[in-house]
Design a protein around this motif. Structure first.
Motif, PDB file in Angstrom:
ATOM      1  N   ALA A   1      -6.310  -9.962  -3.451  1.00  0.00           N
ATOM      2  CA  ALA A   1      -6.242  -8.934  -2.400  1.00  0.00           C
ATOM      3  C   ALA A   1      -5.088  -9.179  -1.437  1.00  0.00           C
ATOM      4  O   ALA A   1      -4.492  -8.240  -0.918  1.00  0.00           O
ATOM      5  N   ALA A   2      -4.770 -10.445  -1.204  1.00  0.00           N
ATOM      6  CA  ALA A   2      -3.767 -10.779  -0.185  1.00  0.00           C
ATOM      7  C   ALA A   2      -2.378 -11.049  -0.742  1.00  0.00           C
ATOM      8  O   ALA A   2      -1.386 -10.743  -0.084  1.00  0.00           O
ATOM      9  N   ASP A   3      -2.289 -11.623  -1.930  1.00  0.00           N
ATOM     10  CA  ASP A   3      -1.013 -12.079  -2.488  1.00  0.00           C
ATOM     11  C   ASP A   3      -0.233 -10.904  -3.071  1.00  0.00           C
ATOM     12  O   ASP A   3      -0.206 -10.689  -4.272  1.00  0.00           O
ATOM     13  N   LYS A   4       0.422 -10.159  -2.193  1.00  0.00           N
ATOM     14  CA  LYS A   4       1.125  -8.935  -2.600  1.00  0.00           C
ATOM     15  C   LYS A   4       2.358  -9.199  -3.461  1.00  0.00           C
ATOM     16  O   LYS A   4       2.720  -8.379  -4.298  1.00  0.00           O
ATOM     17  N   ASP A   5       3.012 -10.343  -3.269  1.00  0.00           N
ATOM     18  CA  ASP A   5       4.227 -10.612  -4.042  1.00  0.00           C
ATOM     19  C   ASP A   5       3.967 -11.442  -5.301  1.00  0.00           C
ATOM     20  O   ASP A   5       4.882 -11.756  -6.037  1.00  0.00           O
ATOM     21  N   GLY A   6       2.694 -11.823  -5.517  1.00  0.00           N
ATOM     22  CA  GLY A   6       2.324 -12.497  -6.754  1.00  0.00           C
ATOM     23  C   GLY A   6       2.813 -13.925  -6.900  1.00  0.00           C
ATOM     24  O   GLY A   6       2.888 -14.443  -8.010  1.00  0.00           O
ATOM     25  N   ASP A   7       3.121 -14.602  -5.782  1.00  0.00           N
ATOM     26  CA  ASP A   7       3.636 -15.972  -5.884  1.00  0.00           C
ATOM     27  C   ASP A   7       2.538 -17.039  -5.858  1.00  0.00           C
ATOM     28  O   ASP A   7       2.825 -18.233  -5.867  1.00  0.00           O
ATOM     29  N   GLY A   8       1.272 -16.611  -5.817  1.00  0.00           N
ATOM     30  CA  GLY A   8       0.172 -17.566  -5.872  1.00  0.00           C
ATOM     31  C   GLY A   8      -0.195 -18.192  -4.539  1.00  0.00           C
ATOM     32  O   GLY A   8      -0.960 -19.147  -4.482  1.00  0.00           O
ATOM     33  N   LYS A   9       0.351 -17.644  -3.461  1.00  0.00           N
ATOM     34  CA  LYS A   9       0.017 -18.142  -2.128  1.00  0.00           C
ATOM     35  C   LYS A   9       0.123 -16.984  -1.133  1.00  0.00           C
ATOM     36  O   LYS A   9       0.768 -15.977  -1.414  1.00  0.00           O
ATOM     37  N   ILE A  10      -0.513 -17.159   0.023  1.00  0.00           N
ATOM     38  CA  ILE A  10      -0.547 -16.103   1.030  1.00  0.00           C
ATOM     39  C   ILE A  10       0.332 -16.508   2.206  1.00  0.00           C
ATOM     40  O   ILE A  10       0.083 -17.518   2.855  1.00  0.00           O
ATOM     41  N   GLY A  11       1.345 -15.705   2.454  1.00  0.00           N
ATOM     42  CA  GLY A  11       2.219 -15.939   3.601  1.00  0.00           C
ATOM     43  C   GLY A  11       1.645 -15.289   4.851  1.00  0.00           C
ATOM     44  O   GLY A  11       0.663 -14.541   4.801  1.00  0.00           O
ATOM     45  N   MET A  12       2.265 -15.551   5.979  1.00  0.00           N
ATOM     46  CA  MET A  12       1.818 -15.007   7.263  1.00  0.00           C
ATOM     47  C   MET A  12       1.746 -13.479   7.233  1.00  0.00           C
ATOM     48  O   MET A  12       0.763 -12.890   7.673  1.00  0.00           O
ATOM     49  N   ASP A  13       2.781 -12.836   6.714  1.00  0.00           N
ATOM     50  CA  ASP A  13       2.800 -11.367   6.667  1.00  0.00           C
ATOM     51  C   ASP A  13       1.706 -10.828   5.751  1.00  0.00           C
ATOM     52  O   ASP A  13       1.065  -9.827   6.071  1.00  0.00           O
ATOM     53  N   GLU A  14       1.506 -11.489   4.621  1.00  0.00           N
ATOM     54  CA  GLU A  14       0.452 -11.051   3.695  1.00  0.00           C
ATOM     55  C   GLU A  14      -0.924 -11.200   4.341  1.00  0.00           C
ATOM     56  O   GLU A  14      -1.786 -10.325   4.186  1.00  0.00           O
ATOM     57  N   PHE A  15      -1.119 -12.286   5.070  1.00  0.00           N
ATOM     58  CA  PHE A  15      -2.394 -12.505   5.750  1.00  0.00           C
ATOM     59  C   PHE A  15      -2.625 -11.427   6.804  1.00  0.00           C
ATOM     60  O   PHE A  15      -3.707 -10.821   6.864  1.00  0.00           O
ATOM     61  N   ALA A  16      -1.601 -11.131   7.597  1.00  0.00           N
ATOM     62  CA  ALA A  16      -1.718 -10.103   8.640  1.00  0.00           C
ATOM     63  C   ALA A  16      -2.029  -8.737   8.031  1.00  0.00           C
ATOM     64  O   ALA A  16      -2.846  -7.981   8.558  1.00  0.00           O
ATOM     65  N   THR A  17      -1.399  -8.428   6.897  1.00  0.00           N
ATOM     66  CA  THR A  17      -1.651  -7.158   6.212  1.00  0.00           C
ATOM     67  C   THR A  17      -3.091  -7.111   5.720  1.00  0.00           C
ATOM     68  O   THR A  17      -3.769  -6.089   5.873  1.00  0.00           O
ATOM     69  N   MET A  18      -3.568  -8.203   5.132  1.00  0.00           N
ATOM     70  CA  MET A  18      -4.952  -8.240   4.625  1.00  0.00           C
ATOM     71  C   MET A  18      -5.948  -8.061   5.769  1.00  0.00           C
ATOM     72  O   MET A  18      -6.916  -7.323   5.635  1.00  0.00           O
TER      73      MET A  18
ATOM     74  N   ILE B   1      -1.069 -20.091   2.822  1.00  0.00           N
ATOM     75  CA  ILE B   1      -2.439 -20.463   2.486  1.00  0.00           C
ATOM     76  C   ILE B   1      -2.517 -20.421   0.965  1.00  0.00           C
ATOM     77  O   ILE B   1      -2.386 -19.364   0.356  1.00  0.00           O
ATOM     78  N   GLU B   2      -2.664 -21.605   0.370  1.00  0.00           N
ATOM     79  CA  GLU B   2      -2.760 -21.704  -1.082  1.00  0.00           C
ATOM     80  C   GLU B   2      -4.214 -21.564  -1.511  1.00  0.00           C
ATOM     81  O   GLU B   2      -5.124 -21.628  -0.695  1.00  0.00           O
ATOM     82  N   GLU B   3      -4.421 -21.425  -2.808  1.00  0.00           N
ATOM     83  CA  GLU B   3      -5.759 -21.193  -3.341  1.00  0.00           C
ATOM     84  C   GLU B   3      -6.747 -22.295  -2.957  1.00  0.00           C
ATOM     85  O   GLU B   3      -7.898 -22.016  -2.641  1.00  0.00           O
ATOM     86  N   ASP B   4      -6.293 -23.556  -2.961  1.00  0.00           N
ATOM     87  CA  ASP B   4      -7.212 -24.643  -2.609  1.00  0.00           C
ATOM     88  C   ASP B   4      -7.631 -24.574  -1.139  1.00  0.00           C
ATOM     89  O   ASP B   4      -8.735 -24.961  -0.787  1.00  0.00           O
ATOM     90  N   GLU B   5      -6.778 -24.047  -0.267  1.00  0.00           N
ATOM     91  CA  GLU B   5      -7.142 -23.853   1.138  1.00  0.00           C
ATOM     92  C   GLU B   5      -8.044 -22.632   1.299  1.00  0.00           C
ATOM     93  O   GLU B   5      -8.946 -22.615   2.131  1.00  0.00           O
TER      94      GLU B   5
END
Length: 109
Positions: free
Chosen positions: A89-106, A59-63
């Protein structure tokens, strides 16, 4: 698949209505109100896939800006400030997008 295949339409409506005012979005309260916190890992993944509009696996910032519309099409867009706060809050690895694991953690926070 639609959001109501995973979450109650009534819960979605109540949660979206709670954050209609600009700059009022709180992801922790929102995920709790829509009932996502109590869902299985598989159900959380289904919601992630619905929000990942371009099917990139992230999930990128525009989404993210249109996240509420993913739950209820008549919802407002998140402000730039809310979008950036949610990404931070969600982008734990700082790559500018939210992966499935990051979303689940959030969602689980």
């Amino acid at each position: 698949m639609s959001m109501t295949d995973v979450l109650s339409a009534e819960d979605i409506k109540k949660a979206v209505e709670a954050f209609t005012a600009a700059e009022s979005f709180n992801h922790k309260k929102f995920f709790e109100m829509v009932g996502l916190k109590n869902k299985s890992q598989e159900e959380v993944q289904k919601v992630f896939r619905i929000l990942d509009k371009d099917r990139s696996g992230f999930i990128e910032e525009d989404e993210l800006k249109f996240m509420l519309k993913g739950f209820l099409s008549s919802s407002r867009d998140l402000s730039d400030k809310e979008t950036k706060a949610l990404m931070a809050a969600a982008d734990k690895d700082g790559d500018g997008k939210i992966g499935m694991d990051e979303f689940a953690t959030m969602v689980a926070e």
